[in-house]
Design an enzyme around this catalytic site. Structure first.
Site, PDB file in Angstrom:
ATOM      1  N   THR A  77      22.548   2.225 -19.993  1.00 21.95           N
ATOM      2  CA  THR A  77      21.682   1.423 -20.865  1.00 21.95           C
ATOM      3  C   THR A  77      20.650   0.630 -20.072  1.00 21.95           C
ATOM      4  O   THR A  77      20.874   0.314 -18.890  1.00 21.95           O
ATOM      5  CB  THR A  77      22.576   0.446 -21.671  1.00 21.95           C
ATOM      6  OG1 THR A  77      21.763  -0.535 -22.288  1.00 21.95           O
ATOM      7  CG2 THR A  77      23.562  -0.292 -20.774  1.00 21.95           C
ATOM      8  N   ASP A  78      19.568   0.244 -20.754  1.00 19.52           N
ATOM      9  CA  ASP A  78      18.575  -0.635 -20.114  1.00 19.52           C
ATOM     10  C   ASP A  78      19.101  -2.064 -19.962  1.00 19.52           C
ATOM     11  O   ASP A  78      18.503  -2.874 -19.249  1.00 19.52           O
ATOM     12  CB  ASP A  78      17.260  -0.637 -20.913  1.00 19.52           C
ATOM     13  CG  ASP A  78      17.398  -1.089 -22.365  1.00 19.52           C
ATOM     14  OD1 ASP A  78      18.530  -1.371 -22.813  1.00 19.52           O
ATOM     15  OD2 ASP A  78      16.358  -1.164 -23.057  1.00 19.52           O
ATOM     16  N   GLU A  79      20.228  -2.373 -20.647  1.00 22.23           N
ATOM     17  CA  GLU A  79      20.713  -3.762 -20.619  1.00 22.23           C
ATOM     18  C   GLU A  79      21.202  -4.178 -19.235  1.00 22.23           C
ATOM     19  O   GLU A  79      21.364  -5.366 -18.964  1.00 22.23           O
ATOM     20  CB  GLU A  79      21.792  -3.971 -21.694  1.00 22.23           C
ATOM     21  CG  GLU A  79      21.277  -3.544 -23.062  1.00 22.23           C
ATOM     22  CD  GLU A  79      22.075  -4.040 -24.259  1.00 22.23           C
ATOM     23  OE1 GLU A  79      22.840  -4.998 -24.121  1.00 22.23           O
ATOM     24  OE2 GLU A  79      21.909  -3.450 -25.338  1.00 22.23           O
ATOM     25  N   TYR A 111      29.234  -6.606 -21.888  1.00 22.96           N
ATOM     26  CA  TYR A 111      28.910  -5.184 -22.076  1.00 22.96           C
ATOM     27  C   TYR A 111      27.995  -4.709 -20.952  1.00 22.96           C
ATOM     28  O   TYR A 111      28.267  -3.706 -20.282  1.00 22.96           O
ATOM     29  CB  TYR A 111      28.231  -4.971 -23.443  1.00 22.96           C
ATOM     30  CG  TYR A 111      27.519  -3.635 -23.568  1.00 22.96           C
ATOM     31  CD1 TYR A 111      28.242  -2.437 -23.554  1.00 22.96           C
ATOM     32  CD2 TYR A 111      26.128  -3.562 -23.691  1.00 22.96           C
ATOM     33  CE1 TYR A 111      27.593  -1.207 -23.656  1.00 22.96           C
ATOM     34  CE2 TYR A 111      25.479  -2.344 -23.795  1.00 22.96           C
ATOM     35  CZ  TYR A 111      26.213  -1.166 -23.769  1.00 22.96           C
ATOM     36  OH  TYR A 111      25.567   0.041 -23.855  1.00 22.96           O
ATOM     37  N   LYS A 139      28.712  -1.936 -17.961  1.00 27.06           N
ATOM     38  CA  LYS A 139      27.906  -0.719 -17.772  1.00 27.06           C
ATOM     39  C   LYS A 139      27.283  -0.711 -16.374  1.00 27.06           C
ATOM     40  O   LYS A 139      27.202   0.332 -15.724  1.00 27.06           O
ATOM     41  CB  LYS A 139      26.812  -0.622 -18.838  1.00 27.06           C
ATOM     42  CG  LYS A 139      27.307  -0.354 -20.249  1.00 27.06           C
ATOM     43  CD  LYS A 139      28.011   0.976 -20.442  1.00 27.06           C
ATOM     44  CE  LYS A 139      27.079   2.152 -20.347  1.00 27.06           C
ATOM     45  NZ  LYS A 139      27.795   3.432 -20.723  1.00 27.06           N
TER      46      LYS A 139
HETATM   47  P1  NAD Z   1      29.536   4.367 -29.901  1.00 24.56           P
HETATM   48  O1  NAD Z   1      30.216   3.025 -29.798  1.00 24.56           O
HETATM   49  O2  NAD Z   1      28.925   4.778 -31.193  1.00 24.56           O
HETATM   50  O3  NAD Z   1      30.556   5.510 -29.495  1.00 24.56           O
HETATM   51  C1  NAD Z   1      31.420   5.418 -28.400  1.00 24.56           C
HETATM   52  C2  NAD Z   1      32.417   6.574 -28.475  1.00 24.56           C
HETATM   53  O4  NAD Z   1      33.284   6.482 -27.318  1.00 24.56           O
HETATM   54  C3  NAD Z   1      33.327   6.522 -29.707  1.00 24.56           C
HETATM   55  O5  NAD Z   1      33.421   7.816 -30.280  1.00 24.56           O
HETATM   56  C4  NAD Z   1      34.662   6.067 -29.155  1.00 24.56           C
HETATM   57  O6  NAD Z   1      35.777   6.552 -29.891  1.00 24.56           O
HETATM   58  C5  NAD Z   1      34.627   6.652 -27.747  1.00 24.56           C
HETATM   59  N1  NAD Z   1      35.503   5.945 -26.804  1.00 24.56           N
HETATM   60  C6  NAD Z   1      35.606   4.597 -26.619  1.00 24.56           C
HETATM   61  N2  NAD Z   1      36.513   4.333 -25.669  1.00 24.56           N
HETATM   62  C7  NAD Z   1      36.982   5.518 -25.221  1.00 24.56           C
HETATM   63  C8  NAD Z   1      37.927   5.900 -24.221  1.00 24.56           C
HETATM   64  N3  NAD Z   1      38.590   4.975 -23.500  1.00 24.56           N
HETATM   65  N4  NAD Z   1      38.153   7.219 -24.015  1.00 24.56           N
HETATM   66  C9  NAD Z   1      37.505   8.162 -24.754  1.00 24.56           C
HETATM   67  N5  NAD Z   1      36.603   7.858 -25.704  1.00 24.56           N
HETATM   68  C10 NAD Z   1      36.346   6.560 -25.942  1.00 24.56           C
HETATM   69  O7  NAD Z   1      28.465   4.369 -28.732  1.00 24.56           O
HETATM   70  P2  NAD Z   1      26.990   4.988 -28.702  1.00 24.56           P
HETATM   71  O8  NAD Z   1      26.059   4.025 -29.322  1.00 24.56           O
HETATM   72  O9  NAD Z   1      27.048   6.387 -29.170  1.00 24.56           O
HETATM   73  O10 NAD Z   1      26.709   4.961 -27.134  1.00 24.56           O
HETATM   74  C11 NAD Z   1      27.081   6.062 -26.296  1.00 24.56           C
HETATM   75  C12 NAD Z   1      26.737   5.736 -24.851  1.00 24.56           C
HETATM   76  O11 NAD Z   1      25.348   5.470 -24.745  1.00 24.56           O
HETATM   77  C13 NAD Z   1      27.446   4.493 -24.317  1.00 24.56           C
HETATM   78  O12 NAD Z   1      27.833   4.754 -22.986  1.00 24.56           O
HETATM   79  C14 NAD Z   1      26.384   3.406 -24.383  1.00 24.56           C
HETATM   80  O13 NAD Z   1      26.598   2.446 -23.361  1.00 24.56           O
HETATM   81  C15 NAD Z   1      25.133   4.217 -24.122  1.00 24.56           C
HETATM   82  N6  NAD Z   1      23.904   3.668 -24.721  1.00 24.56           N
HETATM   83  C16 NAD Z   1      23.859   3.363 -26.057  1.00 24.56           C
HETATM   84  C17 NAD Z   1      22.679   2.876 -26.609  1.00 24.56           C
HETATM   85  C18 NAD Z   1      22.571   2.561 -28.080  1.00 24.56           C
HETATM   86  O14 NAD Z   1      21.529   2.041 -28.512  1.00 24.56           O
HETATM   87  N7  NAD Z   1      23.553   2.870 -28.898  1.00 24.56           N
HETATM   88  C19 NAD Z   1      21.552   2.678 -25.796  1.00 24.56           C
HETATM   89  C20 NAD Z   1      21.637   3.005 -24.433  1.00 24.56           C
HETATM   90  C21 NAD Z   1      22.821   3.501 -23.916  1.00 24.56           C
HETATM   91  P1  TYD Z   2      22.211  -4.562 -31.546  1.00 26.07           P
HETATM   92  O1  TYD Z   2      21.897  -3.506 -32.546  1.00 26.07           O
HETATM   93  O2  TYD Z   2      23.566  -5.181 -31.546  1.00 26.07           O
HETATM   94  O3  TYD Z   2      21.837  -3.972 -30.111  1.00 26.07           O
HETATM   95  P2  TYD Z   2      21.727  -4.730 -28.665  1.00 26.07           P
HETATM   96  O4  TYD Z   2      22.350  -6.063 -28.755  1.00 26.07           O
HETATM   97  O5  TYD Z   2      22.514  -3.794 -27.795  1.00 26.07           O
HETATM   98  O6  TYD Z   2      20.272  -4.761 -28.353  1.00 26.07           O
HETATM   99  O7  TYD Z   2      21.163  -5.738 -31.741  1.00 26.07           O
HETATM  100  C1  TYD Z   2      19.768  -5.502 -31.684  1.00 26.07           C
HETATM  101  C2  TYD Z   2      19.073  -6.830 -31.791  1.00 26.07           C
HETATM  102  O8  TYD Z   2      19.314  -7.386 -33.092  1.00 26.07           O
HETATM  103  C3  TYD Z   2      19.605  -7.880 -30.814  1.00 26.07           C
HETATM  104  O9  TYD Z   2      18.521  -8.689 -30.371  1.00 26.07           O
HETATM  105  C4  TYD Z   2      20.569  -8.712 -31.636  1.00 26.07           C
HETATM  106  C5  TYD Z   2      19.963  -8.657 -33.027  1.00 26.07           C
HETATM  107  N1  TYD Z   2      20.918  -8.707 -34.152  1.00 26.07           N
HETATM  108  C6  TYD Z   2      20.691  -9.588 -35.215  1.00 26.07           C
HETATM  109  O10 TYD Z   2      19.703 -10.353 -35.223  1.00 26.07           O
HETATM  110  N2  TYD Z   2      21.571  -9.607 -36.246  1.00 26.07           N
HETATM  111  C7  TYD Z   2      22.676  -8.808 -36.275  1.00 26.07           C
HETATM  112  O11 TYD Z   2      23.466  -8.886 -37.248  1.00 26.07           O
HETATM  113  C8  TYD Z   2      22.889  -7.895 -35.190  1.00 26.07           C
HETATM  114  C9  TYD Z   2      24.085  -6.985 -35.182  1.00 26.07           C
HETATM  115  C10 TYD Z   2      21.982  -7.878 -34.158  1.00 26.07           C
END
Ligand code: NAD
Ligand code: TYD
Length: 359
Positions: A135-137, A161, A165
């Site tokens: 992630t960019d975080e 988080y 990561k």
């Molecule tokens: P998500 O929370 O929707 O899904 C995570 C999946 O991992 C779930 O299916 C869960 O059951 C599985 N999981 C959790 N713990 C596990 C374990 N110990 N063993 C096996 N499986 C396990 O997450 P997402 O949003 O699909 O994100 C996927 C990846 O992308 C993550 O690594 C996240 O850090 C990264 N990412 C997400 C975003 C975003 O905006 N969602 C952005 C950048 C990077």
């Molecule tokens: P989120 O979707 O949780 O992603 P991330 O924290 O990983 O960027 O949140 C996106 C943005 O929205 C973040 O600045 C937090 C804000 N946010 C709210 O304002 N209200 C909410 O209920 C949630 C879940 C997030």
């Protein structure tokens, strides 16, 4: 080694989109190792039921014996590692699971992969890839005029988080640097699209707006995120897997910086357009500013020029259009929505918002 890939966390939001696009585009076999936590939903992949190219294994990436036996049995040519605890607010409420899965789990996966990879022929070793999805975080928070994050921006994670990561990124890097494991790392901005669990901003606001509930905006609503349509992320991952330089990291972004309040208002307008009006008036009236997230990062922005220059990838979807498709998807998939708005979801909503909405 076979033409199979092992995906971890493939029942989550991005992982399930990736598996669908991978089988659609490459047609090759996928084994999905997923623990099916609250965020994992095997129903996301129900369109692959009975398809011999897809197999779900329920299990934990921290289980070394399981990972080792899966690698021996399936002989994958690549691992795409999505499995993680992924929600910042949950990492503030209970960080332990983030350390167990994101740090310890990634370590076990890398370690078992190294022992599998070391026994491959030289030719297979050269072809093998471990793609670590991050992630960019990890880069921390930007001021309004700071340049966007590049691959050389120093790590400065602020939430549990992001810290977990960042730790996993460092482990992935070390396994490449020390033993030559062919690792690639991608650092991506906020994704949105179908199958996202409605604890994250965009699906949460779509569903609350639909039901006429309060739309909780943290703080002043001016935090900025860069939004990427999930299908663009999947295409970027495919490009990195096929053509990325081993040992490199690639930033992936959507060129779509928006404040949270802008995003929430756009969703309100889209739901107003697609569904009957509420007696209380336009859905923008539902916006409710609530207590801020502790340590809330102000702004994320991604410079994805390396990915464009080296691999020719660019995001294809304009934010307003991707958001329209996403709102439409949630409105059209009410049985999926009902299936995820159950125990763990309801508990989380009560835990996270009761106190926030009371201020
Ligand atoms: P998500 O929370 O929707 O899904 C995570 C999946 O991992 C779930 O299916 C869960 O059951 C599985 N999981 C959790 N713990 C596990 C374990 N110990 N063993 C096996 N499986 C396990 O997450 P997402 O949003 O699909 O994100 C996927 C990846 O992308 C993550 O690594 C996240 O850090 C990264 N990412 C997400 C975003 C975003 O905006 N969602 C952005 C950048 C990077
Ligand atoms: P989120 O979707 O949780 O992603 P991330 O924290 O990983 O960027 O949140 C996106 C943005 O929205 C973040 O600045 C937090 C804000 N946010 C709210 O304002 N209200 C909410 O209920 C949630 C879940 C997030």
């Amino acid at each position: 080694m076979r033409d199979t890939i092992l995906v971890t966390g493939g029942a989550g939001f991005i992982g399930s989109n990736f598996i669908l696009s991978w089988i659609g585009a490459a047609g090759a076999r996928v084994v999905n190792l997923d623990l099916l936590t609250y965020a994992g939903n095997p129903g996301n992949l129900s369109s692959l039921d009975g398809d011999s190219r897809y197999q779900l294994v329920r299990g934990d990436i921290s289980n070394a014996d399981l990972v080792s036996s899966l690698l021996r049995e399936h002989q994958p040519r690549a691992i795409v590692h999505f499995a993680a605890e992924s929600h910042v607010d949950r990492s503030i409420a209970s960080p332990g699971a983030f350390i167990r899965t994101n740090v310890q789990g990634t370590f076990v996966l890398l370690d078992q992969t190294l022992s599998y990879w070391s026994k491959l022929s030289e030719a297979d070793q050269a072809m093998f890839r471990f793609l670590h999805v991050s992630t960019d975080e990890v880069y921390g928070s930007l001021g309004p005029d700071d340049p966007a994050f590049s691959e050389t921006t120093p790590y400065s994670p602020n939430s549990p988080y992001a810290a977990s990561k960042a730790a996993s990124d460092h482990l992935a890097r070390a396994y490449h640097h020390t033993w030559g494991l062919p690792v690639l790392t991608t650092n991506c901005s906020n994704n949105y699209g179908p199958f996202q669990f409605p604890e994250k901003l965009i699906p949460l606001v779509i569903l609350n707006a639909l039901e006429g509930k309060a739309l909780p905006v943290y703080g002043d609503g001016k935090n900025v995120r860069d939004w990427l349509f999930v299908e663009d992320h999947c295409a970027a991952i495919r490009a990195v897997l096929e053509r990325g330089r081993v040992g490199e990291t690639y930033n992936i972004g959507g060129n779509s910086e928006r404040t949270n309040i802008e995003v929430v208002k756009l969703i309100c307008d889209l739901v107003d357009e697609m569904r009957p009006a509420l007696p209380s008036g336009p859905r923008r009236n539902l916006v409710t500013f609530v207590k801020d997230r502790p340590g809330h990062d102000r702004r994320y922005a991604i410079d994805a020029s390396k990915l464009e220059r080296e691999l020719g990838w660019q995001p294809g979807e304009r934010f307003e259009n991707g958001l329209r498709k996403t709102v439409r998807w949630y409105l059209d998939h009410s049985s999926w929505v009902e299936s995820v708005q159950t125990g763990a979801y309801l508990e989380w909503i009560a835990q996270n918002y009761t106190e926030r909405l009371a201020i």
